[in-house]
Enzyme design. Sequence first.
Site, PDB file in Angstrom:
ATOM      1  N   HIS A 139     -11.803   0.679  -9.351  1.00 57.57           N
ATOM      2  CA  HIS A 139     -13.006   1.465  -9.648  1.00 57.57           C
ATOM      3  C   HIS A 139     -12.857   2.917  -9.212  1.00 57.57           C
ATOM      4  O   HIS A 139     -13.716   3.751  -9.523  1.00 57.57           O
ATOM      5  CB  HIS A 139     -14.249   0.823  -9.022  1.00 57.57           C
ATOM      6  CG  HIS A 139     -14.376   1.027  -7.542  1.00 57.57           C
ATOM      7  ND1 HIS A 139     -15.598   1.169  -6.928  1.00 57.57           N
ATOM      8  CD2 HIS A 139     -13.455   1.119  -6.547  1.00 57.57           C
ATOM      9  CE1 HIS A 139     -15.423   1.334  -5.620  1.00 57.57           C
ATOM     10  NE2 HIS A 139     -14.133   1.303  -5.380  1.00 57.57           N
ATOM     11  N   ASP A 184       0.856  -1.186   0.000  1.00 59.30           N
ATOM     12  CA  ASP A 184       0.000   0.000   0.000  1.00 59.30           C
ATOM     13  C   ASP A 184       0.891   1.234   0.000  1.00 59.30           C
ATOM     14  O   ASP A 184       2.021   1.207   0.513  1.00 59.30           O
ATOM     15  CB  ASP A 184      -0.926   0.026   1.213  1.00 59.30           C
ATOM     16  CG  ASP A 184      -2.156   0.885   0.959  1.00 59.30           C
ATOM     17  OD1 ASP A 184      -3.196   0.326   0.557  1.00 59.30           O
ATOM     18  OD2 ASP A 184      -2.068   2.117   1.135  1.00 59.30           O
TER      19      ASP A 184
END
Length: 446
Positions: free
Chosen positions: A346, A299
């Site tokens: 998305h 991350d």
Amino acid sequence: MASTAPPPTDAAAAGTPESRLRPKLSELAATISANAKIVEDYIEAQGLPYPSFASDGPSNFPVPQNEETEKIHEARQALLTASKHIYDLATGPNEFLRWLVWNYNDVSTLHVITTFNIPETVPLDGEISYAEIAEKCKLPELKIRQVLRLAMTNRIFYEPRHGYVAHTAQSRLLREDPLMRNWVSYNTDDLAPASLQVVEALKKYPESGETGETAFALAHGNESLFQFLGTRPERAKRFGTAMSAFSTGQGYAVEHLVKGYDWDKLPKDATIVDVGGATGFVCVELAKAHPEFKFIVEDKVKAQLELGESTLDPTLKPRFSYIAHDFFTEQPVKGADVYLIRWCMHNWSDKYAGIMIKSLVPALKNGAKVIINELALPDPNTANPWEERRIRTLDVVMMMCLNALEREEGDWKRLFAEADPRFRFEGAKQPQGCLMNIVEATFVDE
């Protein structure tokens, strides 16, 4: 036990798109009656809490979602769909449109209720006068009454006797559930203003895929969503909690990914890289089910990685690594068996989603899997209308906030083909009871 007989179908959901425009009131009513009985019989037979608007009613629909209750949930979906159809049909187009456009008032009342902490002001048991609420909130009694009496038409609070307010199941949820409270506040404070700028954004940036050229940016000082949250820690914290409320709801649970993909086809000691994996909570669930898999959590936000590593079950630590990595740059972990991306792509337009996939390519060995756990939008008129409305709404929210989108299976296939011709697209699978899909591609480099 669940009924083994298939529930009656929703007449308005069957047939061709044209035939769905002409449902009969009596057939819809019969569908409602038959499916309501199926659901009710199961609830009563199992001794589950009965759905209720009262403050002691269950916060979620009481029937669990599993293989045993599959038919019960089919009946529930048919009930929801037919109920919406019969309401809309009996309303008529003129009244339907006239009052649809007034739905912003429902959002406005929620905004007032949460901003002025009215759920906490109303006692959990018992009642309180409008005058007392007004005094505690430092607002005029008349205006409190105007707002709450509209909210009550959505069963948020109720008036047990004239001039007094008490909780319902919905208002109690706003008081007791911090996830729901943050979800509502995030939408009313941050997203609702953006919704009024969609037209302006489409006029000003019709072709843009940039996160700073959106309705959200126009509503918030030309800051992208990520910039806005990055300079407002409290808003960012609320956003994270709100997303937890959304992504852990029924149909979005991690267990669908754990059980819905054939992980056993991988090597027994497979290495899985969780790209954009936050704390690694997805891999933790996978690790419990597959005791020999190894996991690398990546991350960009180091605080997320540190939180995941510090709270990891000590028995899992030998199989976990945490690496700071920006998924728009070249993948540093070479030769893993799976590169997993969940609920990341998305957030980005096709331009950036393509970069994410291309950034993986230098690290991929022959046979490596790229697994994306997101939506693959259904063709129109194929999903349950109640579910379809939710995912179409989410699609518009992604456009409004980030110039992003929810993708159809064909969009995913195209993204992989454009990223590298060596990808073999394996399709998009939707596990039973899940609102998300498992999109898979294999890298073939022979």
